[in-house]
Design a protein around this motif. Structure first.
Motif, PDB file in Angstrom:
ATOM      1  N   LYS A   1      71.475  56.887  24.675  1.00  0.00           N
ATOM      2  CA  LYS A   1      70.519  55.802  24.899  1.00  0.00           C
ATOM      3  C   LYS A   1      70.719  55.141  26.258  1.00  0.00           C
ATOM      4  O   LYS A   1      69.761  54.658  26.867  1.00  0.00           O
ATOM      5  N   GLU A   2      71.967  55.111  26.734  1.00  0.00           N
ATOM      6  CA  GLU A   2      72.240  54.458  28.015  1.00  0.00           C
ATOM      7  C   GLU A   2      71.666  55.228  29.203  1.00  0.00           C
ATOM      8  O   GLU A   2      71.695  54.739  30.337  1.00  0.00           O
ATOM      9  N   TRP A   3      71.140  56.425  28.933  1.00  0.00           N
ATOM     10  CA  TRP A   3      70.503  57.209  29.984  1.00  0.00           C
ATOM     11  C   TRP A   3      68.996  57.305  29.777  1.00  0.00           C
ATOM     12  O   TRP A   3      68.336  58.151  30.366  1.00  0.00           O
TER      13      TRP A   3
ATOM     14  N   PRO B   1      64.390  53.110  32.936  1.00  0.00           N
ATOM     15  CA  PRO B   1      63.606  53.429  34.135  1.00  0.00           C
ATOM     16  C   PRO B   1      64.431  53.988  35.290  1.00  0.00           C
ATOM     17  O   PRO B   1      65.436  53.411  35.694  1.00  0.00           O
ATOM     18  N   GLY B   2      63.968  55.127  35.791  1.00  0.00           N
ATOM     19  CA  GLY B   2      64.594  55.745  36.952  1.00  0.00           C
ATOM     20  C   GLY B   2      65.689  56.738  36.636  1.00  0.00           C
ATOM     21  O   GLY B   2      66.148  57.461  37.530  1.00  0.00           O
ATOM     22  N   ALA B   3      66.128  56.802  35.380  1.00  0.00           N
ATOM     23  CA  ALA B   3      67.227  57.707  35.030  1.00  0.00           C
ATOM     24  C   ALA B   3      66.794  59.165  35.192  1.00  0.00           C
ATOM     25  O   ALA B   3      65.668  59.530  34.856  1.00  0.00           O
ATOM     26  N   PRO B   4      67.689  60.013  35.692  1.00  0.00           N
ATOM     27  CA  PRO B   4      67.363  61.437  35.841  1.00  0.00           C
ATOM     28  C   PRO B   4      67.492  62.173  34.515  1.00  0.00           C
ATOM     29  O   PRO B   4      68.106  61.672  33.567  1.00  0.00           O
ATOM     30  N   VAL B   5      66.914  63.345  34.459  1.00  0.00           N
ATOM     31  CA  VAL B   5      67.051  64.212  33.291  1.00  0.00           C
ATOM     32  C   VAL B   5      67.310  65.624  33.800  1.00  0.00           C
ATOM     33  O   VAL B   5      66.805  66.010  34.855  1.00  0.00           O
TER      34      VAL B   5
ATOM     35  N   GLY C   1      60.702  63.014  35.654  1.00  0.00           N
ATOM     36  CA  GLY C   1      61.447  62.898  34.407  1.00  0.00           C
ATOM     37  C   GLY C   1      60.764  61.969  33.417  1.00  0.00           C
ATOM     38  O   GLY C   1      59.876  61.187  33.773  1.00  0.00           O
ATOM     39  N   PRO C   2      61.160  62.005  32.151  1.00  0.00           N
ATOM     40  CA  PRO C   2      60.522  61.168  31.122  1.00  0.00           C
ATOM     41  C   PRO C   2      60.696  59.675  31.353  1.00  0.00           C
ATOM     42  O   PRO C   2      59.925  58.871  30.818  1.00  0.00           O
ATOM     43  N   TRP C   3      61.688  59.287  32.159  1.00  0.00           N
ATOM     44  CA  TRP C   3      61.909  57.869  32.460  1.00  0.00           C
ATOM     45  C   TRP C   3      61.573  57.549  33.916  1.00  0.00           C
ATOM     46  O   TRP C   3      61.987  56.530  34.454  1.00  0.00           O
ATOM     47  N   GLY C   4      60.819  58.461  34.536  1.00  0.00           N
ATOM     48  CA  GLY C   4      60.371  58.229  35.901  1.00  0.00           C
ATOM     49  C   GLY C   4      61.377  58.584  36.969  1.00  0.00           C
ATOM     50  O   GLY C   4      61.143  58.329  38.148  1.00  0.00           O
ATOM     51  N   GLY C   5      62.499  59.182  36.573  1.00  0.00           N
ATOM     52  CA  GLY C   5      63.512  59.573  37.543  1.00  0.00           C
ATOM     53  C   GLY C   5      63.392  61.040  37.911  1.00  0.00           C
ATOM     54  O   GLY C   5      62.378  61.694  37.625  1.00  0.00           O
TER      55      GLY C   5
END
Length: 202
Positions: free
Chosen positions: A163-165, A168-172, A188-192
């Motif tokens: 969850k900590e990843w 917003p902006g986190a890579p995948v 990425g799904p969180w915009g990273g």
């Protein structure tokens, strides 16, 4: 038009040239610490006189036209990827060209006011940034993705994904096949970054 009109016009032009402010960043390749807006201003300044092809082929300036920006709202690390072409102008028409020079890349983090190292590979430049901004990114689980019928990508993120990843902006990290390994900003799904990981055997 009288001689006075011509002289006045010349003086006006000279005045404008004298008042014109040069960009902060140099109009050539540099390893100095300049912000993206300063590099953009220098690139646009030279493009006005040399044209788009001219500034790309001759100035060797850093520019973000062929790379990308990762500026998702709410991200703790908004980044800008820049490239510089140091190859000679024969490289694209003469495969035997042996001139020194290459395509170079580096990434800037706006929120850290930090430039990564200069690399000959865009993915390496991105990973340099990820090591600085997102330590531990390389240990995240690899997920799969697929193109959606209406465009974009669907990421198959498992329920136990940390969850900590997921912010917003986190890579995948996504599984990729040959010739599709580029690290893509903002996808990425969180915009990273969507970081390509080659599947076994590729």
């Amino acid at each position: 038009m009288t001689a006075t009109d011509v002289l006045t016009g010349q003086l006006d032009l000279l005045t404008l040239l004298e008042l014109q402010t040069l960009p902060t960043a140099p109009l050539h390749f540099t390893v100095g610490h300049y912000r993206p807006d300063e590099l953009d201003a220098a690139y646009e300044y030279r493009a006005k006189s040399d044209g788009r092809m001219g500034v790309s082929n001759w100035s060797r300036q850093w520019n973000g036209n062929q790379t990308g920006r990762n500026v998702t709202a709410g991200s703790a690390h908004r980044t800008f990827t820049y490239g510089a072409d140091l190859r000679c102008n024969e490289h694209w028409r003469n495969p035997d060209c042996q001139c020194m020079g290459d395509l170079l890349y580096r990434v800037y983090c706006h929120d850290c006011d930090w430039w990564g190292g200069i690399h000959e590979n865009e993915n390496q430049a991105v990973e340099d940034m990820l090591n600085h901004c997102w330590p531990g990114w390389q240990y995240r689980p690899v997920v799969t993705s697929a193109v959606k019928p209406n465009g974009g990508y669907k990421f198959n993120v498992p329920e136990d994904y940390p969850k900590e990843w997921q912010y917003p902006g986190a890579p995948v990290r996504t599984a990729r096949t040959a010739m599709s390994g580029r690290h893509v900003p903002g996808r990425g799904p969180w915009g990273g970054y969507d970081v390509g990981v080659m599947e076994a055997g590729e």
